[in-house]
Structures are given as C-alpha cells and as structure tokens.
Scaffold this motif. Structure first.
Motif, PDB file in Angstrom:
ATOM      1  N   ILE A  36       0.863  -1.178   0.000  1.00 22.06           N
ATOM      2  CA  ILE A  36       0.000   0.000   0.000  1.00 22.06           C
ATOM      3  C   ILE A  36       0.901   1.229   0.000  1.00 22.06           C
ATOM      4  O   ILE A  36       2.032   1.184   0.474  1.00 22.06           O
ATOM      5  N   PHE A  37       0.409   2.308  -0.560  1.00 25.32           N
ATOM      6  CA  PHE A  37       1.153   3.562  -0.572  1.00 25.32           C
ATOM      7  C   PHE A  37       0.471   4.507   0.393  1.00 25.32           C
ATOM      8  O   PHE A  37      -0.708   4.781   0.262  1.00 25.32           O
ATOM      9  N   LEU A  38       1.195   5.015   1.379  1.00 29.79           N
ATOM     10  CA  LEU A  38       0.597   5.906   2.369  1.00 29.79           C
ATOM     11  C   LEU A  38       0.900   7.371   2.118  1.00 29.79           C
ATOM     12  O   LEU A  38       0.030   8.204   2.170  1.00 29.79           O
ATOM     13  N   SER A  39       2.127   7.709   1.901  1.00 30.71           N
ATOM     14  CA  SER A  39       2.483   9.105   1.712  1.00 30.71           C
ATOM     15  C   SER A  39       3.900   9.174   1.150  1.00 30.71           C
ATOM     16  O   SER A  39       4.631   8.186   1.184  1.00 30.71           O
ATOM     17  N   PRO A  40       4.304  10.342   0.659  1.00 29.63           N
ATOM     18  CA  PRO A  40       5.683  10.475   0.180  1.00 29.63           C
ATOM     19  C   PRO A  40       6.716  10.204   1.269  1.00 29.63           C
ATOM     20  O   PRO A  40       7.820   9.768   0.982  1.00 29.63           O
ATOM     21  N   LEU A  41       6.358  10.457   2.526  1.00 28.60           N
ATOM     22  CA  LEU A  41       7.310  10.217   3.614  1.00 28.60           C
ATOM     23  C   LEU A  41       7.427   8.741   3.972  1.00 28.60           C
ATOM     24  O   LEU A  41       8.496   8.256   4.317  1.00 28.60           O
ATOM     25  N   ILE A  63       6.050   5.308  11.112  1.00 23.69           N
ATOM     26  CA  ILE A  63       5.637   6.648  11.535  1.00 23.69           C
ATOM     27  C   ILE A  63       6.529   7.160  12.660  1.00 23.69           C
ATOM     28  O   ILE A  63       6.901   8.340  12.683  1.00 23.69           O
ATOM     29  N   LYS A  64       6.915   6.280  13.574  1.00 17.24           N
ATOM     30  CA  LYS A  64       7.807   6.692  14.666  1.00 17.24           C
ATOM     31  C   LYS A  64       9.116   7.249  14.136  1.00 17.24           C
ATOM     32  O   LYS A  64       9.691   8.164  14.714  1.00 17.24           O
ATOM     33  N   ARG A  65       9.567   6.728  13.021  1.00 15.08           N
ATOM     34  CA  ARG A  65      10.852   7.177  12.446  1.00 15.08           C
ATOM     35  C   ARG A  65      10.764   8.576  11.849  1.00 15.08           C
ATOM     36  O   ARG A  65      11.783   9.255  11.772  1.00 15.08           O
ATOM     37  N   ILE A  66       9.568   8.965  11.392  1.00 14.96           N
ATOM     38  CA  ILE A  66       9.467  10.266  10.710  1.00 14.96           C
ATOM     39  C   ILE A  66       8.862  11.368  11.568  1.00 14.96           C
ATOM     40  O   ILE A  66       8.998  12.535  11.241  1.00 14.96           O
ATOM     41  N   LEU A  67       8.184  11.003  12.660  1.00 14.71           N
ATOM     42  CA  LEU A  67       7.541  12.042  13.486  1.00 14.71           C
ATOM     43  C   LEU A  67       8.355  12.351  14.722  1.00 14.71           C
ATOM     44  O   LEU A  67       9.041  11.632  15.270  1.00 14.71           O
TER      45      LEU A  67
END
Length: 67
Positions: A36-41, A63-67
């Motif tokens: 699945i594709f969630l977002s560019p990040l 998500i933990k890695r980017i926020l």
C-alpha cells in the motif's frame, strides 16, 4: 467486523488507515499486489499476507521514524 488477529490482508482489499492527529496520513488505500502507498514520507509498506495487527505494527514503526 474483521478478526484482526486472524484475517490475512490480500490484493484488492481496501484498508482505512487512521493516524491519530495526523490527518495527512489518514486515508483509504487499496492493497495493490503486495503493498500500500501511504504518503511520500512513508512510501510503500508491504500489506498483503499480514494480519491487520501486523500491518498496524509496521505502520506504527515507520511513523515513529518520521515524526
């Protein structure tokens, strides 16, 4: 209601991903082939073959890695 511990996600399933306080990441996404594709990040995440709980853990980790 789906049994989150037993149901196995497959191609053509449509998932609703809700990320608390991150509306930009919350969306309905079709499972295409294996991912699945969630977002560019976050890019793509393997979804097919996982249970909803396993997918939740994979998304949480990314998500933990980017926020």
């Amino acid at each position: 209601m789906v049994d989150k511990e037993r149901y196995v996600i497959g191609p053509e399933d449509v998932l609703y991903i809700h990320v608390w306080r991150e509306e930009a990441l919350s969306r309905r996404v079709p499972v295409r082939w294996m991912e699945i594709f969630l977002s560019p990040l976050i890019h793509e995440i393997k979804a097919a073959g996982l249970t909803p709980l396993q997918l939740e853990a994979a998304i949480t980790e990314k998500i933990k890695r980017i926020l």
